[in-house]
Design a protein around this motif. Structure first.
Motif, PDB file in Angstrom:
ATOM      1  N   PRO A  78       0.820  -1.226   0.000  1.00 27.67           N
ATOM      2  CA  PRO A  78       0.000   0.000   0.000  1.00 27.67           C
ATOM      3  C   PRO A  78       0.847   1.267   0.000  1.00 27.67           C
ATOM      4  O   PRO A  78       0.511   2.250  -0.668  1.00 27.67           O
ATOM      5  N   LEU A  81       2.257   1.782  -3.605  1.00 30.16           N
ATOM      6  CA  LEU A  81       1.205   2.217  -4.534  1.00 30.16           C
ATOM      7  C   LEU A  81       0.765   3.645  -4.247  1.00 30.16           C
ATOM      8  O   LEU A  81       0.514   4.433  -5.172  1.00 30.16           O
ATOM      9  N   GLU A 134     -13.051   8.609   3.495  1.00 30.12           N
ATOM     10  CA  GLU A 134     -14.032   9.248   2.630  1.00 30.12           C
ATOM     11  C   GLU A 134     -14.314  10.677   3.079  1.00 30.12           C
ATOM     12  O   GLU A 134     -14.396  11.600   2.255  1.00 30.12           O
ATOM     13  N   ASP A 208      -3.192   1.876   4.697  1.00 32.26           N
ATOM     14  CA  ASP A 208      -3.509   0.519   4.255  1.00 32.26           C
ATOM     15  C   ASP A 208      -4.114   0.550   2.862  1.00 32.26           C
ATOM     16  O   ASP A 208      -4.295   1.612   2.249  1.00 32.26           O
ATOM     17  N   MET A 209      -4.465  -0.628   2.375  1.00 29.36           N
ATOM     18  CA  MET A 209      -4.991  -0.734   1.021  1.00 29.36           C
ATOM     19  C   MET A 209      -6.343  -0.046   0.871  1.00 29.36           C
ATOM     20  O   MET A 209      -6.713   0.385  -0.233  1.00 29.36           O
ATOM     21  N   GLN A 210      -7.072   0.103   1.955  1.00 31.92           N
ATOM     22  CA  GLN A 210      -8.353   0.801   1.885  1.00 31.92           C
ATOM     23  C   GLN A 210      -8.160   2.252   1.442  1.00 31.92           C
ATOM     24  O   GLN A 210      -8.944   2.788   0.647  1.00 31.92           O
ATOM     25  N   VAL A 212      -5.634   3.378  -0.376  1.00 32.97           N
ATOM     26  CA  VAL A 212      -5.229   3.331  -1.782  1.00 32.97           C
ATOM     27  C   VAL A 212      -6.445   3.181  -2.686  1.00 32.97           C
ATOM     28  O   VAL A 212      -6.603   3.907  -3.682  1.00 32.97           O
ATOM     29  N   LEU A 213      -7.317   2.265  -2.346  1.00 33.87           N
ATOM     30  CA  LEU A 213      -8.504   2.024  -3.178  1.00 33.87           C
ATOM     31  C   LEU A 213      -9.469   3.204  -3.140  1.00 33.87           C
ATOM     32  O   LEU A 213     -10.188   3.457  -4.111  1.00 33.87           O
ATOM     33  N   ALA A 214      -9.477   3.946  -2.041  1.00 36.17           N
ATOM     34  CA  ALA A 214     -10.389   5.087  -1.927  1.00 36.17           C
ATOM     35  C   ALA A 214      -9.950   6.255  -2.809  1.00 36.17           C
ATOM     36  O   ALA A 214     -10.786   6.934  -3.425  1.00 36.17           O
ATOM     37  N   ALA A 216      -7.608   6.111  -5.416  1.00 39.11           N
ATOM     38  CA  ALA A 216      -7.189   5.766  -6.774  1.00 39.11           C
ATOM     39  C   ALA A 216      -8.183   6.224  -7.848  1.00 39.11           C
ATOM     40  O   ALA A 216      -7.754   6.790  -8.866  1.00 39.11           O
ATOM     41  N   PRO A 217      -9.505   6.037  -7.688  1.00 41.13           N
ATOM     42  CA  PRO A 217     -10.422   6.492  -8.740  1.00 41.13           C
ATOM     43  C   PRO A 217     -10.372   8.003  -8.964  1.00 41.13           C
ATOM     44  O   PRO A 217     -10.459   8.471 -10.103  1.00 41.13           O
TER      45      PRO A 217
END
Length: 351
Positions: A78, A81, A134, A208-210, A212-214, A216-217
């Motif tokens: 994470p 990235l 968020e 963490d990866m959460q 990153v995923l939040a 990235a878009p």
């Protein structure tokens, strides 16, 4: 070139662009290889060194029972990235601001965009108690757009309009005010201060990866908008009057820049904090390599900005080992001399 007719000047830009295609493509390949090399180093280097075969096993044959696999998948992947995403976001937003304002000293940090995003995140955490990624994202977006508009409004006050120097002064002044107010908020609430301390200096560690995923878009969307804005910015960078005479839609280009900068600087600041100087240094270096074509500047800045942030993050793990120095401190250490050098240049007032 100012004395040349508009058509001749644009023709010169196009000729320079065609001449730079081959070396620009070579720089693109070189940059991608550097990103791959540093991303690999980011996975392997740390307080607990990990061998390359073990890291590959952790990525492709993950076993949560192995400590090294946990280190790679839960912590370093994470982090790596996020350094790539946030590096691209900060760098490209700086390149867009420099082209749109024709100001080589502009970047999201100097023009107050990062400070606005950081201040609104501080309010969300310290005053409203919102701790989710968020909430930080939307607070950062709001702060980025509000401060962007405020800097433009302050710079346009008076008869001479928004000159590069006035925009810089307005951005620095707003950054100082918002930084002081943010510090006051965090000092009034020690718990919030502890939560924001590492984030406020700029760091990709501990996410963490959460996260990153939040983000990235939003960063991906911002990069797409930035690529769409790059072509008209070739004309805008020559001056608004000349851009209009060439048929460029200046208003549309500026709207695209505001949208892209808000998405990029807002999302990156929410995730990693207000990391400065990436958007100042990298577009300048890229411009030396490939010339004035904003399309190549945006693309290569998208590649080489992660190189800088990855290198800063790795260096921060090494210099005080077994402790760490946050990436934002390393980039500031490198960027401050660059800013002084640019400010002393005779042509630092415009591109």
């Amino acid at each position: 070139m100012k004395n040349l007719p508009a058509a001749v000047e644009m023709c010169c830009l196009r000729s320079a662009t065609r001449a730079a295609v081959v070396p620009s493509a070579a720089w693109l390949v070189f940059g991608l290889l550097l990103v791959l090399f540093l991303a690999t180093g980011s996975l392997l280097i740390g307080v607990r060194p990990v061998a390359l075969p073990v890291a590959l096993d952790a990525l492709f044959s993950y076993d949560p029972g192995l400590p090294d696999h946990l280190v790679i998948r839960g912590y370093r992947l994470p982090r790596t990235l996020l350094a790539i995403l946030c590096g691209a976001a900060f760098g490209v937003s700086g390149a867009l601001i420099q082209a749109a304002t024709r100001n080589p000293l502009a970047d999201p940090g100097i023009l107050g965009v990062n400070a606005g995003a950081a201040f609104f995140v501080t309010l969300a955490v310290g005053v409203l108690g919102w701790r989710s990624i968020e909430a930080s994202l939307w607070s950062a977006f709001l702060g980025a757009i509000v401060v962007t508009l405020m800097v433009q409004a302050l710079g346009m006050v008076g008869r001479i309009g928004a000159t590069p120097l006035r925009l810089v002064l307005a951005g620095v002044a707003l950054s100082a005010v918002l930084g002081g107010l943010g510090s006051a908020v965090t000092l009034l609430d020690p718990a919030s201060f502890d939560a924001l301390r590492q984030w406020s200096v700029g760091s990709v560690a501990g996410r963490d990866m959460q996260v990153v995923l939040a983000v990235a878009p939003f960063i991906g969307a911002g990069l797409v908008v930035a690529l769409a804005a790059a072509r008209p910015l070739n004309a805008v960078a020559l001056g608004e009057e000349l851009a209009r005479s060439l048929g460029a839609d200046v208003l549309k280009a500026r709207i695209l820049v505001v949208i892209a900068v808000t998405l990029l600087a807002g999302a990156a600041t929410a995730a990693a904090g207000p990391i400065g100087f990436v958007g100042l240094m990298v577009p300048h270096a890229v411009r030396w390599f490939v010339g004035p074509d904003q399309r190549w500047i945006v693309v290569l800045t998208m590649i080489f900005s992660p190189v800088l942030l990855l290198a800063a993050d790795i260096a921060g793990r090494i210099v005080v080992r077994p402790g760490e120095v946050e990436a934002g401190i390393v980039t500031a250490f490198l960027g401050a001399p660059v800013l002084i050098l640019l400010a002393r240049r005779r042509k630092a007032g415009g591109l």
